[in-house]
Design a protein around this motif. Structure first.
Motif, PDB file in Angstrom:
ATOM      1  N   ALA A 127     -31.120 -12.645  75.190  1.00  0.00           N
ATOM      2  CA  ALA A 127     -30.009 -11.600  74.599  1.00  0.00           C
ATOM      3  C   ALA A 127     -29.574 -10.963  76.167  1.00  0.00           C
ATOM      4  N   ASN A 128     -28.292 -10.467  75.999  1.00  0.00           N
ATOM      5  CA  ASN A 128     -27.653  -9.977  77.467  1.00  0.00           C
ATOM      6  C   ASN A 128     -28.374  -8.882  77.696  1.00  0.00           C
ATOM      7  N   ASN A 129     -28.635  -7.800  77.107  1.00  0.00           N
ATOM      8  CA  ASN A 129     -28.966  -6.541  77.234  1.00  0.00           C
ATOM      9  C   ASN A 129     -29.799  -5.773  76.248  1.00  0.00           C
ATOM     10  N   ALA A 130     -30.205  -4.494  76.739  1.00  0.00           N
ATOM     11  CA  ALA A 130     -31.055  -3.797  75.735  1.00  0.00           C
ATOM     12  C   ALA A 130     -30.394  -3.709  74.098  1.00  0.00           C
ATOM     13  N   LYS A 131     -29.254  -3.475  74.219  1.00  0.00           N
ATOM     14  CA  LYS A 131     -28.667  -3.574  72.798  1.00  0.00           C
ATOM     15  C   LYS A 131     -28.824  -4.771  72.027  1.00  0.00           C
ATOM     16  N   HIS A 132     -28.360  -5.778  72.686  1.00  0.00           N
ATOM     17  CA  HIS A 132     -28.296  -7.097  71.849  1.00  0.00           C
ATOM     18  C   HIS A 132     -29.851  -7.436  71.656  1.00  0.00           C
ATOM     19  N   LYS A 133     -30.678  -7.230  72.384  1.00  0.00           N
ATOM     20  CA  LYS A 133     -32.043  -7.349  72.252  1.00  0.00           C
ATOM     21  C   LYS A 133     -32.564  -6.431  70.907  1.00  0.00           C
ATOM     22  N   CYS A 134     -32.444  -5.453  70.956  1.00  0.00           N
ATOM     23  CA  CYS A 134     -32.664  -4.486  69.779  1.00  0.00           C
ATOM     24  C   CYS A 134     -31.962  -5.073  68.372  1.00  0.00           C
ATOM     25  N   MET A 135     -30.984  -5.392  68.645  1.00  0.00           N
ATOM     26  CA  MET A 135     -30.030  -5.719  67.233  1.00  0.00           C
ATOM     27  C   MET A 135     -30.640  -7.008  66.971  1.00  0.00           C
ATOM     28  N   ILE A 136     -31.370  -8.033  67.576  1.00  0.00           N
ATOM     29  CA  ILE A 136     -31.840  -9.098  67.241  1.00  0.00           C
ATOM     30  C   ILE A 136     -33.321  -8.942  66.784  1.00  0.00           C
ATOM     31  N   ALA A 137     -34.081  -8.090  67.493  1.00  0.00           N
ATOM     32  CA  ALA A 137     -35.228  -7.604  67.026  1.00  0.00           C
ATOM     33  C   ALA A 137     -35.433  -6.872  65.749  1.00  0.00           C
ATOM     34  N   LEU A 138     -34.607  -5.932  65.440  1.00  0.00           N
ATOM     35  CA  LEU A 138     -34.584  -5.178  64.617  1.00  0.00           C
ATOM     36  C   LEU A 138     -34.295  -5.996  63.305  1.00  0.00           C
ATOM     37  N   LEU A 150     -25.665  -3.131  60.597  1.00  0.00           N
ATOM     38  CA  LEU A 150     -24.589  -2.604  61.143  1.00  0.00           C
ATOM     39  C   LEU A 150     -24.357  -1.179  60.621  1.00  0.00           C
ATOM     40  N   ALA A 151     -24.960  -0.763  59.341  1.00  0.00           N
ATOM     41  CA  ALA A 151     -24.333   0.375  58.684  1.00  0.00           C
ATOM     42  C   ALA A 151     -25.506   1.290  58.980  1.00  0.00           C
ATOM     43  N   LEU A 152     -26.643   0.842  59.520  1.00  0.00           N
ATOM     44  CA  LEU A 152     -27.637   1.897  60.172  1.00  0.00           C
ATOM     45  C   LEU A 152     -26.921   2.908  61.044  1.00  0.00           C
ATOM     46  N   TYR A 199     -23.760   5.744  64.660  1.00  0.00           N
ATOM     47  CA  TYR A 199     -24.251   4.461  64.210  1.00  0.00           C
ATOM     48  C   TYR A 199     -25.445   4.109  65.265  1.00  0.00           C
ATOM     49  N   LEU A 200     -26.622   3.507  64.790  1.00  0.00           N
ATOM     50  CA  LEU A 200     -27.529   3.136  65.583  1.00  0.00           C
ATOM     51  C   LEU A 200     -26.812   2.084  66.597  1.00  0.00           C
ATOM     52  N   PHE A 201     -26.047   1.270  66.064  1.00  0.00           N
ATOM     53  CA  PHE A 201     -25.336   0.281  67.085  1.00  0.00           C
ATOM     54  C   PHE A 201     -23.793   0.520  66.989  1.00  0.00           C
ATOM     55  N   GLU A 202     -23.383   0.747  68.188  1.00  0.00           N
ATOM     56  CA  GLU A 202     -21.915   1.053  68.222  1.00  0.00           C
ATOM     57  C   GLU A 202     -20.955   0.027  68.726  1.00  0.00           C
ATOM     58  N   GLY A 203     -19.823  -0.324  68.719  1.00  0.00           N
ATOM     59  CA  GLY A 203     -19.022  -0.906  69.472  1.00  0.00           C
ATOM     60  C   GLY A 203     -18.705  -0.224  70.857  1.00  0.00           C
ATOM     61  N   GLN A 204     -17.847  -0.853  71.554  1.00  0.00           N
ATOM     62  CA  GLN A 204     -17.621  -0.397  72.992  1.00  0.00           C
ATOM     63  C   GLN A 204     -16.678   0.981  72.629  1.00  0.00           C
ATOM     64  N   LYS A 205     -15.985   1.123  71.623  1.00  0.00           N
ATOM     65  CA  LYS A 205     -15.010   2.118  71.166  1.00  0.00           C
ATOM     66  C   LYS A 205     -15.516   2.963  70.206  1.00  0.00           C
ATOM     67  N   GLY A 206     -16.804   3.035  70.163  1.00  0.00           N
ATOM     68  CA  GLY A 206     -17.535   3.887  68.979  1.00  0.00           C
ATOM     69  C   GLY A 206     -17.274   2.933  67.544  1.00  0.00           C
ATOM     70  N   SER A 210     -19.273  -4.786  65.483  1.00  0.00           N
ATOM     71  CA  SER A 210     -18.574  -5.800  64.314  1.00  0.00           C
ATOM     72  C   SER A 210     -19.494  -7.020  64.019  1.00  0.00           C
ATOM     73  N   ALA A 211     -19.433  -7.343  63.027  1.00  0.00           N
ATOM     74  CA  ALA A 211     -20.291  -8.413  62.591  1.00  0.00           C
ATOM     75  C   ALA A 211     -20.010  -9.809  63.200  1.00  0.00           C
ATOM     76  N   SER A 212     -18.741 -10.017  63.571  1.00  0.00           N
ATOM     77  CA  SER A 212     -18.483 -11.184  64.399  1.00  0.00           C
ATOM     78  C   SER A 212     -19.068 -11.090  65.737  1.00  0.00           C
ATOM     79  N   SER A 213     -19.060  -9.906  66.479  1.00  0.00           N
ATOM     80  CA  SER A 213     -19.525  -9.972  67.751  1.00  0.00           C
ATOM     81  C   SER A 213     -21.131 -10.327  67.620  1.00  0.00           C
ATOM     82  N   LEU A 214     -21.858  -9.468  66.722  1.00  0.00           N
ATOM     83  CA  LEU A 214     -23.150  -9.872  66.503  1.00  0.00           C
ATOM     84  C   LEU A 214     -23.538 -11.467  66.253  1.00  0.00           C
ATOM     85  N   ASN A 215     -22.700 -12.063  65.461  1.00  0.00           N
ATOM     86  CA  ASN A 215     -22.987 -13.463  65.554  1.00  0.00           C
ATOM     87  C   ASN A 215     -22.650 -14.273  66.634  1.00  0.00           C
TER      88      ASN A 215
END
Length: 287
Positions: A127-138, A150-152, A199-206, A210-215
């Motif tokens: 995964a690209n960065n710490a955020k992406h790694k945490c999203m997959i791992a969690l 995404l609702a966390l 939110y625990l994981f937020e988009g670039q604009k807060g 998004s689900a599409s970005s995660l997939n």
């Protein structure tokens, strides 16, 4: 109060999809259901090019034929279309239409895509960065649905009790799942770097990521990891359940962790991890 609200919607500037969504919000449908049903109604309205209250049942049948035979929608989505349109007609026009007979006669028994533990680690590492790694791992470590992840919110991670509080999940149910010890450090490092506000994981604009970005990021990580399986975020949830079962975790405990209403839903994992089948030696090895 509810019927006054409905009356207000009827006398407003026509009946919109947004009005339908407001009704579902009042009736406490989950955000995922509201968004899915609204999307289905929008697609149907676009197909007919006219208000749905002017559509007869024969035209609806034609629409289903188009979605099944031309668009090749899945079993589950075909059923969801019927449920969404039936509810739309009921709530918006007080009209009962029979669409249950358009449910597929038999659900195909397809086994879920399962990742090995090694493949899960490769996904995280690529995964690209710490955020992406945490999203997959969690997602994997707690067996979360994509909407649940995404609702966390930050407050939902309780590192003192080592639990994750999942709120308003499927069926508007809350549940508690264990927080993996190995992920706590990763989450703290991620938090210090990205400083999410709500939110625990937020988009670039807060706001929610998004689900599409995660997939999309998951597909890219799989490509870099040279994993050829056709995976989605739900594959991580499937893998979590399967790995628990392989460790000997009771199927009813897994049912509770996943938030399944019926044990029948959880039983699918017994088909991909049946020990008596997996331990069979092929006669080819005896040649």
């Amino acid at each position: 109060m509810y019927y006054l609200f409905i009356h207000f919607l009827y006398i407003a500037n026509g009946m919109s999809v947004r009005d339908f969504m407001k009704i579902l919000e009042v009736k406490r449908y989950s955000d995922n259901t509201i968004n899915s049903y609204a999307s289905i109604v929008k697609l149907a309205r676009h197909f007919f090019k006219k208000p749905l209250d002017q559509i007869n049942e024969t035209e609806l049948h034609r629409y289903f034929y188009f979605m099944v035979h031309t668009k090749k929608v899945s079993y589950s989505y075909q059923k969801q279309i019927a449920l969404a349109l039936k509810l739309y007609y009921k709530e918006m026009f007080n009209k009962n239409i029979n669409l249950e007979f358009l449910f597929p006669a038999r659900k195909p028994q397809k086994l879920p895509v399962i990742l090995s533990k090694k493949e899960v680690m490769l996904l995280i590492q690529n995964a690209n960065n710490a955020k992406h790694k945490c999203m997959i791992a969690l997602t994997y470590s707690a067996g979360l649905r994509i909407g649940e992840l995404l609702a966390l919110k930050i407050r939902d991670i309780d590192s003192d009790r080592m639990v994750i509080h999942i709120r308003n999940a499927k069926g508007n149910k809350d549940r508690i799942v264990p927080l993996a010890e190995k992920i706590v450090g990763k989450l703290r490092s991620y938090y210090k770097e990205f400083l999410p506000k709500e939110y625990l994981f937020e988009g670039q604009k807060g706001g929610k990521y998004s689900a599409s970005s995660l997939n999309k990021l998951l597909k890219l990580a799989a490509k870099r990891a040279k994993i050829s399986k056709n995976i989605t975020t739900h594959s991580l949830r499937h893998s979590y359940a399967t790995h628990l079962l392989e460790k000997g975790t009771d199927i009813r405990v897994i049912q509770k962790l996943l938030g399944h209403n019926s044990i029948k839903t959880t039983m699918i994992y017994t088909h991909v991890t049946e020990p008596t089948l997996l331990n069979i030696t092929s006669p080819f090895d005896d040649l």
